[in-house]
Motif scaffolding. Structure first.
Motif, short mmCIF file in Angstrom:
data_model
loop_
_atom_site.label_atom_id
_atom_site.label_comp_id
_atom_site.label_asym_id
_atom_site.label_seq_id
_atom_site.Cartn_x
_atom_site.Cartn_y
_atom_site.Cartn_z
N PHE A 148 44.65 26.54 35.54
CA PHE A 148 45.70 26.96 36.52
C PHE A 148 45.14 28.29 36.90
N ILE A 179 42.03 28.01 38.99
CA ILE A 179 42.21 27.36 40.29
C ILE A 179 42.94 28.64 41.33
N ARG A 226 45.53 21.04 40.53
CA ARG A 226 46.39 22.17 40.43
C ARG A 226 48.02 21.53 40.39
#
Length: 321
Positions: free
Chosen positions: A81, A84, A209
């Motif tokens: 996360f 990303i 994601r």
């Protein structure tokens, strides 16, 4: 007709032990089951079962190993996360900058710039929902509508696209007509050479994601194999042909992490992705990297070797300010 009834935590543990799972500390197991559902943990002990029909566990299967897999997966999601986020912010910045200069600040509303007008209409509908939500919460959007109440357009791209998801950004980019110069410029700046490859990378990363955002399992999960790989990437990639993911292996997380690492190396050259991933495997030695599709000596490939002397992102010294 579905006829299974609910079990208490004690009954759940008794059922697991009957099926061969070792639970040395039942009090601790009950504590875990009080916060993590039996069904969710089941995604991690499934591979430990020799008989998937009757749910019989392999010898020496331990509840502690199930929890370790669960915790590894949770920490992996946090790591990805974070990676990303950097890719998302970079993509958003490039879309706003290049297309606003090539076209105008409201390029994302112009259906003539997009291949699939129906898909574009759906994207705009989603944008409108996001802006409507932001209108009552985000001070920038709220101020914009108050100041420009007669302007019926969306706020300009540098305001609107800051409110959108990675998935929406990915759809906007992928749906742009190939004749638009900025589409290739953005792909080239992100090391994807041209618009042929980048859309599939962004789609896969957007999906991962979403898994991270919704706390869904990534470990040992099959992912859609839609990414297109460059035959000769302009930036460090994988040199050993044995280690280059094959088409049938695109279902594994590894190839998608490779693409994240490739993009991150361009966006933030001194990133610590490799080191953080290695630390995670060291912390959870019972996790098999092969379940993610990871190759032997993956960390020794040029893609994953992190420079130790790159100071381009370090804070300036007082003498340099």
């Amino acid at each position: 007709m579905y006829s299974k009834s609910a079990f208490t935590k004690e009954q759940q543990i008794a059922r697991l032990k009957e099926r061969g799972l070792r639970v040395p500390n039942e009090a601790l197991a009950i504590k875990y089951l009080s916060h993590i559902s039996y069904y969710r943990l089941g995604e991690y002990w499934y591979v430990m079962q020799s008989d998937k029909e009757d749910h019989i566990f392999k010898p020496n299967s331990n509840f502690e190993d199930v929890v370790a897999l669960y915790n590894f997966d949770a920490e992996l999601r946090l790591l990805l996360f974070d990676v990303i986020e950097k890719i998302e912010i970079s993509l958003r910045t490039k879309l706003i900058y290049h297309l606003s200069l090539e076209m105008d600040p409201w390029w994302f509303q112009n259906c003539d710039l997009f291949v699939d007008t129906m898909a574009h209409a759906k994207t705009l509908a989603g944008l409108e929902e996001e802006i409507t939500r932001s209108r009552s919460k985000d001070p920038t959007i709220k101020k914009h509508f108050k100041k420009h109440k007669d302007d019926k357009r969306f706020p300009p791209s540098w305001k609107t696209l800051e409110q959108t998801s990675f998935g929406t950004l990915s759809k906007l980019y992928g749906n742009l007509k190939h004749t638009i110069e900025s589409k290739d410029v953005i792909a080239e700046e992100l090391g994807a050479v041209n618009h042929t490859y980048l859309p599939s990378w962004l789609q896969s990363i957007a999906q991962i994601r979403n898994f991270c955002a919704h706390h869904s399992r990534l470990w040992n999960r099959n992912l859609p194999g839609t990414v297109k790989l460059l035959s000769k990437p302009p930036h460090p990639w994988i040199v050993d042909k044995i280690n280059v993911p094959k088409q049938h292996e695109f279902i594994h997380l590894y190839v998608h992490m490779c693409l994240m690492k490739y993009l991150l190396n361009i966006i933030q050259p001194n990133n610590q992705f490799t080191a953080r991933l290695e630390t995670l495997f060291t912390k959870y030695p019972n996790v098999d990297p092969n379940a993610l599709g990871m190759k032997a000596n993956w960390e020794k490939e040029p893609l994953w070797i992190e420079p130790t002397n790159d100071k381009s992102y370090l804070p300036l010294k007082k003498s340099e300010k």
